[in-house]
Structures are given as C-alpha cells and as structure tokens.
Design a protein around this motif. Structure first.
Motif, PDB file in Angstrom:
ATOM      1  N   LEU A 205       7.918  -6.666  12.518  1.00  0.00           N
ATOM      2  CA  LEU A 205       7.776  -6.694  11.063  1.00  0.00           C
ATOM      3  C   LEU A 205       8.766  -5.726  10.444  1.00  0.00           C
ATOM      4  CD1 LEU A 205       6.271  -7.216   8.332  1.00  0.00           C
ATOM      5  CD2 LEU A 205       4.698  -5.386   8.990  1.00  0.00           C
ATOM      6  N   ASP A 206       9.468  -6.185   9.397  1.00  0.00           N
ATOM      7  CA  ASP A 206      10.326  -5.317   8.594  1.00  0.00           C
ATOM      8  C   ASP A 206       9.904  -5.470   7.134  1.00  0.00           C
ATOM      9  OD1 ASP A 206      12.224  -3.877   7.249  1.00  0.00           O
ATOM     10  OD2 ASP A 206      13.953  -4.953   8.050  1.00  0.00           O
ATOM     11  N   PRO A 207       9.183  -4.465   6.562  1.00  0.00           N
ATOM     12  CA  PRO A 207       8.690  -4.594   5.189  1.00  0.00           C
ATOM     13  C   PRO A 207       9.736  -4.313   4.115  1.00  0.00           C
ATOM     14  CG  PRO A 207       7.979  -2.509   6.126  1.00  0.00           C
ATOM     15  CD  PRO A 207       8.700  -3.242   7.227  1.00  0.00           C
ATOM     16  N   GLU A 269       8.066 -11.237  10.967  1.00  0.00           N
ATOM     17  CA  GLU A 269       7.896 -11.285   9.520  1.00  0.00           C
ATOM     18  C   GLU A 269       8.844 -10.293   8.867  1.00  0.00           C
ATOM     19  OE1 GLU A 269       4.126 -10.791   7.695  1.00  0.00           O
ATOM     20  OE2 GLU A 269       3.244 -12.584   8.606  1.00  0.00           O
ATOM     21  N   GLY A 270       9.387 -10.702   7.732  1.00  0.00           N
ATOM     22  CA  GLY A 270      10.190  -9.820   6.901  1.00  0.00           C
ATOM     23  C   GLY A 270       9.771  -9.978   5.456  1.00  0.00           C
ATOM     24  N   PRO A 305       0.102  -6.972   4.090  1.00  0.00           N
ATOM     25  CA  PRO A 305      -1.226  -7.289   4.627  1.00  0.00           C
ATOM     26  C   PRO A 305      -1.500  -6.534   5.920  1.00  0.00           C
ATOM     27  CG  PRO A 305       0.306  -9.020   5.198  1.00  0.00           C
ATOM     28  CD  PRO A 305       1.078  -8.044   4.343  1.00  0.00           C
ATOM     29  N   PRO A 306      -2.726  -6.579   6.413  1.00  0.00           N
ATOM     30  CA  PRO A 306      -3.036  -5.981   7.719  1.00  0.00           C
ATOM     31  C   PRO A 306      -2.210  -6.629   8.823  1.00  0.00           C
ATOM     32  CG  PRO A 306      -5.044  -6.463   6.510  1.00  0.00           C
ATOM     33  CD  PRO A 306      -3.929  -7.098   5.744  1.00  0.00           C
ATOM     34  N   ALA A 307      -2.133  -5.939   9.952  1.00  0.00           N
ATOM     35  CA  ALA A 307      -1.321  -6.410  11.076  1.00  0.00           C
ATOM     36  C   ALA A 307      -1.731  -7.819  11.487  1.00  0.00           C
ATOM     37  CB  ALA A 307      -1.465  -5.452  12.248  1.00  0.00           C
ATOM     38  N   ALA A 341       0.802   1.815   7.489  1.00  0.00           N
ATOM     39  CA  ALA A 341       0.861   1.786   8.951  1.00  0.00           C
ATOM     40  C   ALA A 341      -0.388   2.409   9.558  1.00  0.00           C
ATOM     41  CB  ALA A 341       2.118   2.517   9.428  1.00  0.00           C
ATOM     42  N   SER A 342      -0.801   3.559   9.011  1.00  0.00           N
ATOM     43  CA  SER A 342      -1.953   4.268   9.567  1.00  0.00           C
ATOM     44  C   SER A 342      -3.241   3.475   9.417  1.00  0.00           C
ATOM     45  CB  SER A 342      -2.107   5.627   8.881  1.00  0.00           C
ATOM     46  OG  SER A 342      -0.978   6.434   9.115  1.00  0.00           O
ATOM     47  N   GLN A 343      -3.379   2.778   8.300  1.00  0.00           N
ATOM     48  CA  GLN A 343      -4.625   2.072   8.022  1.00  0.00           C
ATOM     49  C   GLN A 343      -4.712   0.722   8.720  1.00  0.00           C
ATOM     50  OE1 GLN A 343      -4.590   1.941   3.744  1.00  0.00           O
ATOM     51  NE2 GLN A 343      -5.772   3.817   3.541  1.00  0.00           N
TER      52      GLN A 343
END
Length: 750
Positions: A205-207, A269-270, A305-307, A341-343
């Motif tokens: 993933l690259d946000p 995903e990007g 969104p979540p992972a 990331a942490s959540q």
C-alpha cells in the motif's frame, strides 16, 4: 579472447547512499569484486554482465565501460592522452557523439570547456584518419562518452552503455510534483525487504502514491520484470563494439521471465487526494502493463481504510516540507499517517522516506532501522517500522470536547510524565518500544499545557464554554497560540523573526506538536496548524485550503460556524467572547449595526438577544456569505438581518439609518483594492467614530474595539463624547495573560 569471456572495468553510478546495495546487486548480475565508491560501484565484468546491468539493474544511473585511464592535470596532458585513443573502435567517422565531464583539476576547472576539448580530440582524430567529421547530438547520440576526474587518481574515460540514465524505464511519461526517480523508488523497496515479502505474496500500500512510481517498481519486482525491458532505446545499440547476439539472448530471457509471471495476481493499492496525479498514475501503470494489477483510489489520508490483509508493506514518500511555512500541515499529515498505521495496520511493515527527521518523529513508533539515501541533492532517510498491535501508541482517537474535569486533567498531566518514564525503563531493559519519549523541550511544553488545562477546567465547565484559548506564547520560545473548538485543536505559529534560526524554530514547533496529542488526548487529524503573519490587502482573505469543513460551536445562546482549515482565522475571534455576550444583553428591542462584521458572530448574539433589526457591513463577500450561513443555522429570519458588502467608511458616509447599538471592530490596517485609500486605525479613528456616532441614537451605545497593541484613543474623541475604557472587563480568563489582545471602549453622546 572472445566477446563472451573478455573482461572490462565497469563503473556503475548511483545515488549516494545506495553504493553498497548496488554492489550487492551487481554481484548477482555477474560482476567480479564490485567495490563501492562514493556515488558509484567499480568492478570487472564481461560484456554479458555489463549488458545484464543495463537490462536488470534496478538501482543504477549509468553503466560506464572504461576505455582508458591516465594521470591528467593540464589541458596539454588531456590532449596528448586523448590523441592516443582509437576512437574508430566506438563510432563511425560521420556518427554522432556527446561528452559529459565530472570533476575538475586546478588547470581544468570548467567542465563544459573540458567536454569541448574531448569532443575536439575525437573530431581531430577522424579528420586526420578518415577525412570525416562526427557531429554532436545532445539527445540521442550514437555514443556518449564520459570523463571523470578524481583528485589524486587517474582520470577515467568511459563509454556510457545505456545512453540515458537508467532510471528512465520508459513507462513514466507523466509525474506529479517532486516525483521519485524510478531507481530510487526501487532502492527504497529493496531496503524495506520487499523482494522477500513479494516472494511470499505479501500486499503493498502507498497512501501518497502520486504518479505511481513505487507501485510500478514493486510490481516489477513481484512479477520478475526487467526494469530495462520497456526502455525504447539503449546506447549500446549504436556502439561499434556492440554484440547484438549477446544482447538479444538477454532480452529473450527477460521476455520469457516476464511472460512466466504475467498471470500472477497482485494485491496492491495506491491512493492520493489529488485526482490529477491518480490519472497520471493510471496512465503510467497502463504503459507499464500493470493497470490491472493495482487498485487506485482518490482519497485523503484521513479516509484510509483498515488493512486489507493481515500482513503487508505500507511504503510511502510523503511531502517533505522544505519550507517552514509548510511544516504545520505536514506535521499533522505525518502524525495522521502514524496513527492510521498504529490503529489499523498491526503486523505490517511501515517504510517512510523523508528528508525531515522532525517530521519522521511524528510517527509514534520507534524505527528498527533507518538508511541515509539521497534524493538528488536532498539528504533523506528511509525509516523502517514494525507496526505492533493496536493500542500501544500514545495518543488515541477519542472524539469528545476538550473540557476535562480537574481529576482527568491531573491524569493527563501524569500520563505525560508516565509515558516518558516508561520509555526510559523500556530503553534500559532493551524491550522494543512503540512510543517515542517526549524530548526535554516537548516535556517542558507538555507540562505547561497540562497546567493550563487544569487552570481553565472549572471556568470552562461553569460557563459552558466550548471554544477557548488554552495557550498563547506563555513560553516565548514556543511562540504558538493554541485554541480549543469542541474536540478540535487550532494551532497557530507566530512567524519567527528573521533573527531566529529557522532550524531552531522548526525544532520547537515539532516539540510542541509532539506534546499536544499526548496532553490533550486528541487524534492527529483533529489538530489544525497555520503560521500567522501580517495580513494585508488580498492576503486578509486568502485561502489556505479548499477542503475545509464547517462545524458549529456554541457560545451563549447561539451557534457559530467555524472552519479551522481554509483561512488563517477560524470565523470566531475568541477574545471578543465577553463583548458578544454583552451585546446579547444590550440588544433587546435595539436596532443593531455591526461594522467590519467579519462572519457576524456579534450579529447573531444581537439577534438572539432580541434586536428588532440588524445591519452587518463588511468588504468581504466570503464573510457575508458565512454570516448568512450562521443566520440560517440559528433559524433566524434573513429579512430582519441586512447584510451589506461595502467599505464601511464609505458606506457610513451614505447611510441615513439610525441605530441604538453599534459594534465597530476595524482592522489595524487595510489596503484592500476594494476600498478607497487605506485604513490606519490609529490615524483614522476619529473619522470612523464620528461617522458611527452620527448614526447612533441619542441614548445609544457604540462599542469600539481594535487590536492595535499600542493604540491610544484620540483626545478629540474624548472631548466630543463620553468614553469609558472597558478593556479589562472584556478579557476572560483565557486572555488575561495577553492584556493587549484588543482594546475596547464604550462611547456615548454627551
């Protein structure tokens, strides 16, 4: 010796910080004893291995096949040496060439002049030997030569086998602002351990994907695609020493390897909030044959969104913030990335590439590794994090007004100290920690915030206040104003003077931003930051952003819309709270006039307080539209509340209305093109007051306020009218520390 087993000395260039990584890669491609130097790797290679580097190196900039070396100091040394080279081994007499030079000597100090000397040596050779003359082609020459001077070492003459920089893969024809070069993107992926993860079919993933470079390079690795396979042209093809059979065999092998994995499914995903760069990414990925392998979304970080898998790599190159002006927004951006990331991405690996260490510290995790890697001339680092189970980071995403009780404020203060202490213990016991301890400066700032939070808690609760100033440069070295709006935090950095070192100002800002989430227990996406400077002319109304959200806050009996992102100010001047509440009490059955009305907060209070009619005047249509929205929010009849876009001074000269209560809060100075002349409140106060008093009823009240720190009321005004300085009465506890935030006067007819 056949072309297959002849060995050449080959110099392969790269970005600084990638030398060892490149040496390891070249060893897998058949180079013998590749040795890392600054910005390059040198080794022995067959033509097959050199060609493989052109086709398969993911990291190289250029592959330079050494022709000869010599000790060169002067122009004469250079000329004598170059006259011995057999240039006909490399290009035809009527071919094209280009020469690049790196480095200098005390006598050869101009690289352009040295390049011309090399070109002249080649031309002279062919004129003497063949009576022909090669020409220069800067874009696509038959042969590109490279001359490198190294202090104290032999000068190296080489042939550029690629002809172009090898970062140019051929798929990226469009790019957004500050794009990563393709080989730099590949380096980040290699350092992050992506090849091993890809072998296990991990997801990526690259946000902040921009034009999709990281996504494309990661896909090439996962699909075993040679990065040079799409390149439309290679310099070796027009080199006279080229062996097409060797090259074609390598190309056929690469094509076969690509075909073998063509049907492999990728879980990539990007995303980016800019639809234009997502369109670029789609075009680039389509050219690379990867569009069906990658999912692309237009979305801001806040909507990530979540992972979508239990494990994976979140790798990104967010904005760096080279200018201090950009840092507030970027600090929130990085903190938001860390929080997301942490959540939501437990057990994932996070790879962050930036040139700003302070921004990297917004990630509430400890990197297990970081690598220095240059991005062109910028000294950057790649930070690698293992994301632990959710719930182990310092700040949470609670959505509640920041109006805590005394007990909870004590807990907040204690939590800061506990977090720091726990981090120190963790360091001693060598257990990996997930929280970056507050620095000494951040801890000091956090203590002050916690103290202020406790100090205001009873007042805020008693008066039912939802928005107030928590901190206003209490500590001069931390020159910030911090305001609370429900569960949102508005932070304004006062622009540092030119005498303050920019790096110090940046560090202090970052320390403050490190402390705010922990003390206020607020999520990063609820912190809004700006830099405050003098606003003149159009800048008074200049937008900061277009995506801001309006939300209501309550004050007394009214609701006021605020916007913490689009403009410098929020839509409510918090220091005027007592004045507005006073207006609500004075306005019953009054005809109310609000001059320089801004977003009309005082008008709302007058209307709800029982004014029979209000008139609000301002030069800005933006603020008058804001006022209309406020009126609708409070379900007030628009017909009873006139809104006038005009220069207040000129409008007063024409108006013939009569008013029982007038509020006038002009700017300190204005030179807007939409007004006649300029406005200087110290100079023009008498004219403004006279014009307002001419419209005031006999027993009416003018409340005159301004925020000029050194303001002195005109003696002429004191002679003409009954004037009472009520500044002290108009300062609530949150502004008692800053008694010059405004000055306020009651003015009546004698």
């Amino acid at each position: 010796m056949t072309p297959l087993n002849r060995m050449y000395t080959v110099h392969v260039t790269c970005s600084r910080g990638l030398e060892q990584l490149l040496a390891e890669e070249l060893a897998t491609l058949g180079f013998i004893d590749p040795r890392a130097r600054v910005g390059r790797v040198t080794g022995e290679a067959s033509l097959d291995s050199a060609y493989r580097a052109i086709l398969w190196s993911r990291l190289a900039n250029r592959v330079l096949l050494q022709i000869d070396t010599a000790f060169v100091e002067t122009a004469e040394d250079l000329s004598n040496w170059l006259s011995l080279v057999d240039w006909s081994e490399h290009l035809l007499g009527d071919g094209t060439l280009f020469v690049e030079v790196s480095g200098t000597t005390p006598q050869l100090r101009n690289t352009h002049d040295t390049a011309l000397r090399v070109k002249d040596a080649v031309v002279d050779y062919f004129k003497q030997q063949q009576d022909r003359r090669p020409s220069v082609d800067k874009t696509r020459p038959d042969v590109r030569f490279h001359l490198r001077f190294d202090k104290g070492q032999k000068t190296v003459l080489s042939l550029d086998l690629g002809g172009v920089s090898l970062h140019q893969r051929g798929y990226r024809l469009q790019a957004g602002l500050a794009p990563l070069k393709e080989n730099l993107a590949a380096a980040l992926l290699l350092r992050a351990g992506w090849p091993a993860m890809a072998a296990e079919e991990a997801v990526l993933l690259d946000p902040f994907c921009g034009s999709g470079t990281l996504l494309a390079e990661a896909a090439f690795m996962a699909l075993d695609v040679a990065p040079g396979l799409m390149r439309p042209w290679h310099g070796l093809e027009t080199w006279l020493g080229h062996h097409p059979s060797i090259w074609q065999a390598l190309v056929d092998e690469a094509e076969a390897r690509r075909a073998a994995s063509a049907n492999k499914v990728l879980n990539f995903e990007g995303s980016d909030q800019d639809s234009r760069v997502i369109d670029m990414a789609k075009d680039n990925l389509e050219r690379a044959g990867l569009l069906d392998k990658v999912r692309l979304f237009v979305r801001p970080l806040s909507e990530l969104p979540p992972a979508f898998a239990s494990r994976g790599l979140l790798i990104t190159n967010p904005p760096y913030g080279e200018r201090l002006d950009n840092l507030p927004q970027l600090a929130v951006l990085y903190a938001g990335l860390g929080q997301k990331a942490s959540q939501h991405y437990a057990h994932w690996k996070l790879a962050l590439f930036t040139n700003n260490q302070e921004l990297a510290y917004r990630i509430p995790l400890r990197p297990y590794k970081n690598y220095p890697i240059n991005n062109a001339t910028l000294e950057c680092r790649l930070y690698l994090f293992e994301v632990p189970e959710a719930g182990t980071h310092l700040f949470t995403s609670k959505s509640k007004p920041i109006t805590a009780t005394a007990d909870s404020l004590n807990e907040a203060s204690e939590s800061v100290a506990k977090a720091s202490t726990a981090a120190e213990i963790t360091e001693i016991t060598e257990v990996p920690i997930t929280i970056r301890p507050l620095s000494e400066g951040a801890q000091m700032f956090a203590n002050r915030l916690a103290k202020n939070l406790k100090k205001f808690s009873r007042w805020v609760k008693r008066e039912n206040i939802s928005c107030y100033r928590l901190y206003d440069a209490d500590m001069p070295e931390y020159a910030l104003a911090i305001d609370i709006y429900n569960d949102q935090v508005h932070v304004q950095e006062y622009a540092p003077p030119a005498t303050i070192d920019e790096s110090k100002a940046q560090r202090r800002l970052m320390e403050a931003l490190q402390a705010i989430p922990s003390v206020l227990d607020v999520a990063a996406d609820k912190i809004h930051l700006k830099t405050r400077r003098k606003q003149t002319g159009k800048r008074q109304y200049e937008k900061f952003a277009d995506q801001g959200v309006f939300f209501p806050v309550h004050e007394g009996q009214v609701e006021l819309l605020v916007n913490l992102t689009n403009y410098l100010d929020s839509g409510v001047f918090l220091d005027h709270r007592p004045i507005r509440l006073r207006i609500a009490k004075e306005a019953k059955t009054a005809r109310f006039l609000n001059l320089f009305c801004y977003t009309g907060a005082a008008t709302l209070h007058a209307a709800v307080g029982g004014a029979i009619h209000t008139t609000s005047v301002d030069l800005s249509k933006t603020y008058l539209d804001w006022l209309e929205r406020n009126l609708r929010l409070n379900k007030l009849d628009l017909k009873k509340h006139s809104r006038v876009q005009a220069d207040c001074r000129e409008w007063l000269k024409q108006d013939r209305g009569a008013y029982d209560l007038i509020f006038m809060d002009p700017p300190t100075f204005s030179n807007s093109k939409r007004m006649q002349g300029t406005l200087d409140i110290q100079r023009d106060q008498e004219e403004l007051v006279d014009l307002a008093m001419a419209r005031l009823s006999t027993d009416g009240l003018l409340i005159f306020s301004n925020n000029l720190r050194g303001f002195k009321i005109s003696p002429e005004i004191l002679e003409k009218y009954e004037v009472v300085n009520i500044t002290r009465q108009t300062l609530d506890p949150d502004f008692e520390r800053n008694t010059k935030i405004h000055q306020c006067f009651e003015i009546r007819h004698l």
